[in-house]
Design a protein around this motif. Structure first.
Motif, PDB file in Angstrom:
ATOM      1  N   GLU A 145       2.841  23.555  25.047  1.00 52.56           N
ATOM      2  CA  GLU A 145       2.519  23.097  26.390  1.00 52.56           C
ATOM      3  C   GLU A 145       3.706  22.402  27.040  1.00 52.56           C
ATOM      4  OE1 GLU A 145       0.152  22.749  29.716  1.00 52.56           O
ATOM      5  OE2 GLU A 145      -0.216  23.843  27.852  1.00 52.56           O
ATOM      6  N   ALA A 146       4.432  21.594  26.229  1.00 55.60           N
ATOM      7  CA  ALA A 146       5.620  20.924  26.760  1.00 55.60           C
ATOM      8  C   ALA A 146       6.692  21.934  27.160  1.00 55.60           C
ATOM      9  CB  ALA A 146       6.177  19.947  25.726  1.00 55.60           C
ATOM     10  N   ASP A 147       6.853  22.976  26.346  1.00 51.69           N
ATOM     11  CA  ASP A 147       7.831  24.006  26.698  1.00 51.69           C
ATOM     12  C   ASP A 147       7.448  24.725  27.991  1.00 51.69           C
ATOM     13  OD1 ASP A 147       9.251  23.352  24.453  1.00 51.69           O
ATOM     14  OD2 ASP A 147       8.367  24.932  23.205  1.00 51.69           O
ATOM     15  N   ARG A 148       6.152  25.019  28.136  1.00 50.54           N
ATOM     16  CA  ARG A 148       5.712  25.665  29.372  1.00 50.54           C
ATOM     17  C   ARG A 148       5.918  24.758  30.580  1.00 50.54           C
ATOM     18  NH1 ARG A 148       1.434  27.629  26.017  1.00 50.54           N
ATOM     19  NH2 ARG A 148       0.120  25.876  26.640  1.00 50.54           N
ATOM     20  N   PHE A 149       5.626  23.445  30.405  1.00 44.92           N
ATOM     21  CA  PHE A 149       5.826  22.504  31.508  1.00 44.92           C
ATOM     22  C   PHE A 149       7.310  22.380  31.852  1.00 44.92           C
ATOM     23  CE2 PHE A 149       6.312  18.158  33.226  1.00 44.92           C
ATOM     24  CZ  PHE A 149       5.438  18.252  34.302  1.00 44.92           C
ATOM     25  N   ALA A 150       8.159  22.349  30.798  1.00 44.68           N
ATOM     26  CA  ALA A 150       9.604  22.267  31.043  1.00 44.68           C
ATOM     27  C   ALA A 150      10.105  23.514  31.769  1.00 44.68           C
ATOM     28  CB  ALA A 150      10.349  22.080  29.721  1.00 44.68           C
ATOM     29  N   ASP A 151       9.606  24.668  31.369  1.00 45.61           N
ATOM     30  CA  ASP A 151       9.995  25.893  32.070  1.00 45.61           C
ATOM     31  C   ASP A 151       9.546  25.860  33.524  1.00 45.61           C
ATOM     32  OD1 ASP A 151      11.094  26.818  29.742  1.00 45.61           O
ATOM     33  OD2 ASP A 151       9.331  27.975  29.146  1.00 45.61           O
ATOM     34  N   LEU A 152       8.325  25.339  33.750  1.00 49.07           N
ATOM     35  CA  LEU A 152       7.836  25.239  35.122  1.00 49.07           C
ATOM     36  C   LEU A 152       8.705  24.300  35.949  1.00 49.07           C
ATOM     37  CD1 LEU A 152       5.659  25.978  37.184  1.00 49.07           C
ATOM     38  CD2 LEU A 152       4.294  24.079  36.319  1.00 49.07           C
ATOM     39  N   ILE A 153       9.052  23.134  35.362  1.00 47.91           N
ATOM     40  CA  ILE A 153       9.911  22.175  36.073  1.00 47.91           C
ATOM     41  C   ILE A 153      11.279  22.786  36.340  1.00 47.91           C
ATOM     42  CG2 ILE A 153      11.076  19.960  35.864  1.00 47.91           C
ATOM     43  CD1 ILE A 153       8.113  19.732  36.514  1.00 47.91           C
ATOM     44  N   ARG A 154      11.818  23.485  35.345  1.00 50.30           N
ATOM     45  CA  ARG A 154      13.129  24.096  35.523  1.00 50.30           C
ATOM     46  C   ARG A 154      13.100  25.137  36.647  1.00 50.30           C
ATOM     47  NH1 ARG A 154      13.351  26.078  30.969  1.00 50.30           N
ATOM     48  NH2 ARG A 154      14.111  24.227  29.873  1.00 50.30           N
ATOM     49  N   THR A 155      12.043  25.943  36.656  1.00 48.85           N
ATOM     50  CA  THR A 155      11.924  26.943  37.719  1.00 48.85           C
ATOM     51  C   THR A 155      11.789  26.281  39.087  1.00 48.85           C
ATOM     52  OG1 THR A 155      10.847  28.429  36.138  1.00 48.85           O
ATOM     53  CG2 THR A 155      10.616  28.940  38.486  1.00 48.85           C
ATOM     54  N   ALA A 156      10.983  25.183  39.145  1.00 50.52           N
ATOM     55  CA  ALA A 156      10.802  24.487  40.421  1.00 50.52           C
ATOM     56  C   ALA A 156      12.110  23.855  40.898  1.00 50.52           C
ATOM     57  CB  ALA A 156       9.714  23.421  40.277  1.00 50.52           C
ATOM     58  N   VAL A 157      12.886  23.289  39.965  1.00 55.96           N
ATOM     59  CA  VAL A 157      14.167  22.675  40.346  1.00 55.96           C
ATOM     60  C   VAL A 157      15.133  23.731  40.882  1.00 55.96           C
ATOM     61  CG1 VAL A 157      16.204  21.514  39.423  1.00 55.96           C
ATOM     62  CG2 VAL A 157      13.928  20.701  38.813  1.00 55.96           C
ATOM     63  N   ILE A 158      15.172  24.888  40.199  1.00 55.11           N
ATOM     64  CA  ILE A 158      16.063  25.948  40.671  1.00 55.11           C
ATOM     65  C   ILE A 158      15.656  26.428  42.061  1.00 55.11           C
ATOM     66  CG2 ILE A 158      16.821  28.308  40.214  1.00 55.11           C
ATOM     67  CD1 ILE A 158      16.608  27.681  37.229  1.00 55.11           C
ATOM     68  N   ALA A 159      14.332  26.613  42.244  1.00 55.67           N
ATOM     69  CA  ALA A 159      13.856  27.052  43.560  1.00 55.67           C
ATOM     70  C   ALA A 159      14.139  26.004  44.632  1.00 55.67           C
ATOM     71  CB  ALA A 159      12.361  27.358  43.493  1.00 55.67           C
ATOM     72  N   LEU A 160      13.946  24.719  44.267  1.00 57.33           N
ATOM     73  CA  LEU A 160      14.216  23.655  45.237  1.00 57.33           C
ATOM     74  C   LEU A 160      15.700  23.560  45.551  1.00 57.33           C
ATOM     75  CD1 LEU A 160      13.003  21.335  46.874  1.00 57.33           C
ATOM     76  CD2 LEU A 160      13.354  19.832  44.898  1.00 57.33           C
ATOM     77  N   ALA A 161      16.549  23.759  44.516  1.00 62.88           N
ATOM     78  CA  ALA A 161      17.991  23.709  44.753  1.00 62.88           C
ATOM     79  C   ALA A 161      18.445  24.844  45.662  1.00 62.88           C
ATOM     80  CB  ALA A 161      18.735  23.782  43.416  1.00 62.88           C
ATOM     81  N   ILE A 162      17.746  25.972  45.597  1.00 66.95           N
ATOM     82  CA  ILE A 162      18.108  27.085  46.482  1.00 66.95           C
ATOM     83  C   ILE A 162      17.571  26.876  47.892  1.00 66.95           C
ATOM     84  CG2 ILE A 162      17.802  29.559  46.856  1.00 66.95           C
ATOM     85  CD1 ILE A 162      17.794  29.915  43.825  1.00 66.95           C
ATOM     86  N   ALA A 163      16.317  26.373  47.966  1.00 64.55           N
ATOM     87  CA  ALA A 163      15.683  26.257  49.285  1.00 64.55           C
ATOM     88  C   ALA A 163      16.087  25.000  50.046  1.00 64.55           C
ATOM     89  CB  ALA A 163      14.158  26.280  49.120  1.00 64.55           C
ATOM     90  N   LEU A 164      16.411  23.902  49.317  1.00 67.02           N
ATOM     91  CA  LEU A 164      16.703  22.644  49.992  1.00 67.02           C
ATOM     92  C   LEU A 164      17.912  22.733  50.912  1.00 67.02           C
ATOM     93  CD1 LEU A 164      15.876  19.717  50.334  1.00 67.02           C
ATOM     94  CD2 LEU A 164      17.325  19.114  48.368  1.00 67.02           C
ATOM     95  N   PRO A 165      19.049  23.306  50.471  1.00 64.96           N
ATOM     96  CA  PRO A 165      20.176  23.388  51.418  1.00 64.96           C
ATOM     97  C   PRO A 165      19.835  24.165  52.686  1.00 64.96           C
ATOM     98  CG  PRO A 165      20.911  23.831  49.180  1.00 64.96           C
ATOM     99  CD  PRO A 165      19.424  23.797  49.140  1.00 64.96           C
ATOM    100  N   ILE A 166      19.052  25.233  52.524  1.00 61.13           N
ATOM    101  CA  ILE A 166      18.686  26.017  53.705  1.00 61.13           C
ATOM    102  C   ILE A 166      17.804  25.194  54.639  1.00 61.13           C
ATOM    103  CG2 ILE A 166      17.530  28.119  54.471  1.00 61.13           C
ATOM    104  CD1 ILE A 166      18.254  29.387  51.807  1.00 61.13           C
ATOM    105  N   ILE A 167      16.827  24.458  54.059  1.00 59.14           N
ATOM    106  CA  ILE A 167      15.933  23.644  54.889  1.00 59.14           C
ATOM    107  C   ILE A 167      16.706  22.534  55.586  1.00 59.14           C
ATOM    108  CG2 ILE A 167      13.939  22.095  54.814  1.00 59.14           C
ATOM    109  CD1 ILE A 167      12.883  23.749  52.484  1.00 59.14           C
TER     110      ILE A 167
END
Length: 531
Positions: free
Chosen positions: A416-438
Motif C-alpha cells: 500500500e505504501a508503494d502504491r501511495f508513493a507511486d501515486l504521489i510521484r505521479t502527482a508531483v510529476i504532473a504538477l511539475a509539468i502543469a504548474l509552469p503552464i498555469i
C-alpha cells in the motif's frame, strides 16, 4: 496585418519584457514542455499502423526483403532480433505478393512443396526422405499456428516396412516448440500437439510422441503421454484431491484450522490382460451327436471296443449275448465362453491415503465419525482398493500463524505504501509539468488586464487633449475636488486661451502622478461635454 493583431503582439512583447528572471525561466520551461507534448502527440497521431509482413525469417531472407523494401521506398521496422519485418498496414498484401513472386522467403520448412521439385529420376531412398521431410514441414507449420507458439520443429522416426511381424517397430516423433516471450503451454495445448502429430502418422500412438520446449522441459515423454511424466501426474492428482477436501474443511472449522495431506500410488507400467470365462448354460444345446448300434447273432463275439472321439478304443462293458444288440451315444454340449482383453495404461491409481489434522480449539463439538465419512466421500475412497482415511484432532501451534499474519499485514502495508508513493510521484510529476503552464497563463492574463487598463486610460487622456485642442467649449466643465486643479466655473463662460493651456498642463501633471484619478476626471469632463 490587422491593427488588433499587431496591438496584441505588441502587448504580449511588452508583458514578456516585464517578467523577472524566475518568471521567464518558468515560462520557458512550460512552453518547452507544451511544445514537446504537442510534437509527441503529432508524431503518434501521424505514425502509420505497422503489421508483420513475415516472421521467423532467417538472416539471409530478412536482408533480401529489407533490400526490396528499401528499393521501393516502403518504410519498415525490425523486431524479434530481425526475424520479423513490419510494414504499414496498407502495404502488407502488396509486398507479400511481390515477395512471393521473387521466391521469398526461401528458407521455409518445406512441406508438400518439396514434392513438386522432385524429379522422375529420384531413387526410392530420395522419395522416402523427401516425403518424410514434407510431413515434418507440414506438421511444423500447423503447430506454429497455435496461440503462443513462435516456432516449431518436428522430427519423425518411421521404421522401414518388413514382412516379419516380430521385427515391426512403431513410429515415433519428436516435437520441439519455442514459445513466445512470457507464454507457457497449457496441458490442453500439449495434448493437442501430441494428438495432432500421432494422428498424422499411420500406426503412431499418442504415447510415441515426445514434446520439448525451448527451456529444455519435457512436456510429453515417450511411453508416458502428454501428462508431464508419472511424477507430475501424481502431483496433479494429489493437489486436486487436497484442494477439494481442504475447501470443505475450511468451511467447517474455519481457515487455518485444518490441514490435509494426500498420498497417491500410481502404476508406472502399462500391461495387457486377457481373461477367459466358461459357464454352463441353463438349457444346453448339442453341438454334435453320434450313435453306434452293434447287433450279434448266436455264438457271436462282441467287439473288443469302439473308437472314441480321439480314435481311442473304448472297451465294451460286457459281451453281448446270443442275439442281443449293444449301442452307444456320444453328445457334445455347448458351453458359454467369454474372452476379455483389458489394456492397463500407466498412471492407474493403485492406492490412496489421506491424513487430516484438525485444530483442537476449533474442532470442539464435531462428530469425528461424520467428518471422516465426509472426507472419504469427498476424496473418493475405495476400501477394497486399500485406501485409508485418518482424521485426528491435535492442538495447533499458533506462533507460526501469528507470525504469518504479521508478515502478511506487513507485506500488505508495504504494498500500500508503494502504491501511495507511486501515486504521489505521479502527482508531483504532473504538477511539475502543469504548474509552469498555469503560472505563465496567470501572469500573462494579469499583465494583459493591466495593459488593457493602461490603454483605456491613455485613450481617455487622448480624448481630453482633443477636447482641449478644440475651439471654445460650448458647455460648462465640472471637475471633482482635487487640490492641484483649480475649480472650473459652473456657469457657461468662455475660457480664455491662457486658461485652456494652464488647464491642459495641470491635467498632464495629474495624469503623470495619478493616471487612475486622471481617468476619472476625464470621464467627468467627457460626460459634461456630452451633456
Amino acid at each position: 496585418m490587422p491593427r488588433q493583431v499587431t496591438s496584441a503582439f505588441r502587448n504580449f512583447a511588452n508583458a514578456v519584457r516585464e517578467f523577472t528572471v524566475a518568471q521567464r525561466t518558468v515560462a520557458i520551461i512550460g512552453i518547452a514542455v507544451l511544445a514537446l507534448g504537442i510534437i509527441a502527440l503529432g508524431m503518434w497521431a501521424t505514425k502509420p499502423s505497422y503489421t508483420p509482413l513475415f516472421s521467423g525469417l532467417s538472416g539471409e531472407d530478412a536482408n533480401t526483403l529489407v533490400e526490396q523494401l528499401r528499393g521501393e521506398g516502403v518504410p519498415y521496422e525490425l523486431s524479434n532480433g530481425g526475424a520479423t519485418i513490419m510494414v504499414p498496414e496498407e502495404n502488407v498484401y502488396d509486398q507479400r505478393l511481390k515477395a512471393a513472386a521473387a521466391g521469398l522467403p526461401s528458407s521455409t520448412t518445406g512441406g508438400y512443396s518439396l514434392l513438386d521439385s522432385m524429379g522422375v529420376t529420384a531413387s526410392e531412398f530420395q522419395q522416402d526422405v523427401t516425403y518424410k521431410r514434407a510431413l515434418e514441414g507440414e506438421l511444423a507449420k500447423t503447430i506454429s499456428a497455435l496461440e503462443g507458439v513462435k516456432t516449431a520443429s518436428v522430427r519423425l522416426a518411421i521404421p522401414e516396412e518388413t514382412v516379419f511381424v516380430s521385427e515391426k517397430n512403431d513410429p515415433t516423433a519428436s516435437v520441439f516448440v519455442e514459445t513466445q516471450s512470457g507464454v507457457t503451454l497449457t496441458s490442453d495445448q500439449v495434448q493437442a500437439i501430441v494428438h495432432l502429430t500421432s494422428a498424422s502418422i499411420d500406426g503412431m500412438d499418442p504415447t510415441d510422441v515426445a514434446v520439448v520446449d525451448s527451456d529444455g522441459s519435457v512436456l510429453s515423454a515417450v511411453g508416458e503421454g502428454a501428462t508431464g511424466g508419472a511424477d507430475q501426474q501424481v502431483s496433479d492428482y494429489e493437489a486436486g484431491i487436497r484442494a477439494s477436501v481442504q475447501s470443505m474443511l475450511d468451511k467447517m472449522v474455519g481457515a487455518g484450522n485444518a490441514t490435509v495431506v494426500v498420498a497417491a500410488d500410481m502404476s508406472r507400467e502399462s500391461a495387457e490382460r486377457v481373461e477367459e470365462t466358461f459357464t454352463s448354460p441353463e438349457d444346453p444345446l448339442a453341438l454334435s451327436e453320434s450313435a453306434t448300434v452293434d447287433s450279434t447273432g448266436a455264438g457271436g463275439q462282441t467287439a473288443a471296443g469302439v473308437l472314441g472321439p480321439d480314435n481311442i478304443a473304448v472297451p465294451g462293458t460286457a459281451e453281448a449275448a446270443d442275439g442281443e444288440t449293444s449301442s452307444s451315444l456320444t453328445r457334445n454340449n455347448a458351453v458359454n465362453k467369454v474372452t476379455e482383453s483389458t489394456s492397463i495404461p500407466a498412471g492407474v491409481l493403485t492406492r490412496k491415503t489421506i491424513s487430516v489434522a484438525l485444530n483442537q480449539g476449533a474442532a470442539k463439538g464435531l462428530n469425528m465419525a461424520g467428518v471422516t465419512d465426509l472426507v472419504a466421500t469427498a476424496a473418493g475412497i475405495d476400501e477394497e482398493r486399500g485406501d485409508v482415511v485418518t482424521v485426528e484432532v491435535v492442538p495447533f501451534n499458533g506462533a507460526g500463524a501469528a507470525e504469518a499474519t504479521e508478515a502478511l499485514a506487513a507485506a500488505a502495508a508495504e504494498a500500500e505504501a508503494d502504491r501511495f508513493a507511486d501515486l504521489i510521484r505521479t502527482a508531483v510529476i504532473a504538477l511539475a509539468i502543469a504548474l509552469p503552464i498555469i503560472v505563465a497563463l496567470a501572469i500573462f492574463a494579469a499583465r494583459s488586464k493591466r495593459r488593457k487598463q493602461d490603454i483605456e486610460e491613455a485613450a481617455d487622456l487622448a480624448d481630453l487633449r482633443s477636447i482641449l485642442n478644440d475651439t471654445q467649449p460650448t458647455a460648462a466643465l465640472t471637475t471633482p475636488a482635487y487640490t492641484a486643479i483649480p475649480t472650473v466655473p459652473t456657469s457657461p463662460l468662455l475660457i480664455e486661451p491662457n486658461a485652456i493651456d494652464r488647464t491642459r498642463a495641470e491635467i498632464d501633471a495629474l495624469a503623470a502622478q495619478d493616471p487612475h484619478r486622471a481617468a476619472e476626471f476625464l470621464r467627468g469632463l467627457m460626460d459634461g461635454q456630452r451633456a
